[in-house]
Motif scaffolding. Structure first.
Motif, PDB file in Angstrom:
ATOM      1  N   GLU A 256       0.847  -1.195   0.000  1.00  0.00           N
ATOM      2  CA  GLU A 256       0.000   0.000   0.000  1.00  0.00           C
ATOM      3  C   GLU A 256       0.881   1.243   0.000  1.00  0.00           C
ATOM      4  OE1 GLU A 256      -3.871   1.722   2.413  1.00  0.00           O
ATOM      5  OE2 GLU A 256      -2.689   0.125   3.311  1.00  0.00           O
TER       6      GLU A 256
ATOM      7  N   TYR B  13     -10.683  -2.870  -9.479  1.00  0.00           N
ATOM      8  CA  TYR B  13      -9.541  -1.971  -9.354  1.00  0.00           C
ATOM      9  C   TYR B  13      -9.197  -1.412 -10.730  1.00  0.00           C
ATOM     10  CZ  TYR B  13      -6.964  -6.056 -11.064  1.00  0.00           C
ATOM     11  OH  TYR B  13      -6.539  -7.121 -11.808  1.00  0.00           O
TER      12      TYR B  13
ATOM     13  N   LYS C 217       0.829   1.091 -10.424  1.00  0.00           N
ATOM     14  CA  LYS C 217       0.027   1.554  -9.293  1.00  0.00           C
ATOM     15  C   LYS C 217      -1.427   1.255  -9.639  1.00  0.00           C
ATOM     16  CE  LYS C 217       2.984   5.414  -8.042  1.00  0.00           C
ATOM     17  NZ  LYS C 217       3.062   6.881  -7.977  1.00  0.00           N
ATOM     18  N   GLU C 218      -2.116   0.590  -8.716  1.00  0.00           N
ATOM     19  CA  GLU C 218      -3.510   0.216  -8.941  1.00  0.00           C
ATOM     20  C   GLU C 218      -4.355   0.705  -7.773  1.00  0.00           C
ATOM     21  OE1 GLU C 218      -2.873  -3.868 -11.475  1.00  0.00           O
ATOM     22  OE2 GLU C 218      -2.823  -4.008  -9.290  1.00  0.00           O
ATOM     23  N   GLU C 219      -5.509   1.236  -8.099  1.00  0.00           N
ATOM     24  CA  GLU C 219      -6.432   1.753  -7.088  1.00  0.00           C
ATOM     25  C   GLU C 219      -7.613   0.809  -6.919  1.00  0.00           C
ATOM     26  OE1 GLU C 219      -9.133   5.677  -6.043  1.00  0.00           O
ATOM     27  OE2 GLU C 219      -8.070   5.590  -7.945  1.00  0.00           O
TER      28      GLU C 219
ATOM     29  N   ASN D 272      -6.093   2.782  -0.350  1.00  0.00           N
ATOM     30  CA  ASN D 272      -6.683   2.042  -1.469  1.00  0.00           C
ATOM     31  C   ASN D 272      -5.836   2.030  -2.740  1.00  0.00           C
ATOM     32  OD1 ASN D 272      -8.938   1.257   0.025  1.00  0.00           O
ATOM     33  ND2 ASN D 272     -10.035   3.136  -0.492  1.00  0.00           N
ATOM     34  N   VAL D 273      -4.563   2.339  -2.649  1.00  0.00           N
ATOM     35  CA  VAL D 273      -3.677   2.295  -3.815  1.00  0.00           C
ATOM     36  C   VAL D 273      -2.478   1.409  -3.485  1.00  0.00           C
ATOM     37  CG1 VAL D 273      -2.220   3.608  -5.414  1.00  0.00           C
ATOM     38  CG2 VAL D 273      -4.368   4.601  -4.576  1.00  0.00           C
ATOM     39  N   ARG D 274      -2.233   0.449  -4.381  1.00  0.00           N
ATOM     40  CA  ARG D 274      -1.074  -0.425  -4.197  1.00  0.00           C
ATOM     41  C   ARG D 274      -0.059  -0.178  -5.305  1.00  0.00           C
ATOM     42  NH1 ARG D 274      -3.889  -6.261  -5.693  1.00  0.00           N
ATOM     43  NH2 ARG D 274      -4.142  -5.897  -7.925  1.00  0.00           N
TER      44      ARG D 274
ATOM     45  N   VAL E  57      -3.697   3.202 -12.265  1.00  0.00           N
ATOM     46  CA  VAL E  57      -3.595   4.660 -12.269  1.00  0.00           C
ATOM     47  C   VAL E  57      -2.250   5.143 -12.802  1.00  0.00           C
ATOM     48  CG1 VAL E  57      -5.322   5.041 -10.482  1.00  0.00           C
ATOM     49  CG2 VAL E  57      -2.956   4.698  -9.803  1.00  0.00           C
TER      50      VAL E  57
ATOM     51  N   GLU F 197      -0.788   4.445  -0.595  1.00  0.00           N
ATOM     52  CA  GLU F 197      -1.737   5.406  -0.047  1.00  0.00           C
ATOM     53  C   GLU F 197      -3.061   4.694   0.079  1.00  0.00           C
ATOM     54  OE1 GLU F 197      -3.252   8.310  -3.406  1.00  0.00           O
ATOM     55  OE2 GLU F 197      -1.082   8.043  -3.617  1.00  0.00           O
TER      56      GLU F 197
END
Length: 141
Positions: free
Chosen positions: A41, A78, A63-65, A45-47, A81, A43
């Motif tokens: 993680e 998801y 980066k995936e939300e 909900n973002v990995r 991003v 931030e």
């Protein structure tokens, strides 16, 4: 570019609860997809995920939300991003359904902008690979 849709589904020999426990841990993709070196993680909900380098020394980073995660319906979605995969407007959904007798159905689908059918095929192959490894991880849990 045109909008492309892809979908992979498979019945796995794992109870729904075990498979969902693995799949719903959004920040632990590296624990069940062997080609992923790290996933964590960055931030809410973002990995961030990075693959192991391939034969040419290239590594994929993305980066995936997390759009939603629903424990009641055993589904999540998801979107990418940022990343170096060359995928645009990429959104994926995964849904698990109990089939009884310790089996469940996994449906993993995506949409993306693409001008190449190779991108669609590569994504479908990756999702199928992911499902096979999700089954192994669920049986080990």
């Amino acid at each position: 570019m045109k909008m492309v849709r892809g979908r992979v589904s498979a019945t796995i020999k794992a109870p729904l609860s075990a498979a969902w426990s693995v799949a719903s841990d959004f920040f632990s993709l590296h624990r069940w997809v062997p080609s992923i070196q790290e996933c964590y993680e960055i931030e809410r909900n973002v990995r961030f995920c990075r693959s192991y380098p391939d034969a040419r020394g290239l590594s994929i980073s993305v980066k995936e939300e997390l759009i939603y995660l629903d424990n009641w319906s055993h589904s999540l979605a998801y979107k990418i991003v940022d990343g170096n995969m060359g995928l645009e407007d990429y959104t994926a959904t995964m849904k698990l359904t109990a089939l009884g007798e310790g089996c469940c159905l996994i449906e993993w689908s995506f949409t993306m902008s693409s001008s190449s059918s190779k991108s669609k095929q590569a994504q479908e192959e990756f999702l199928a690979y992911g499902i096979r490894n999700l089954e192994k991880a669920a049986m080990g849990s």
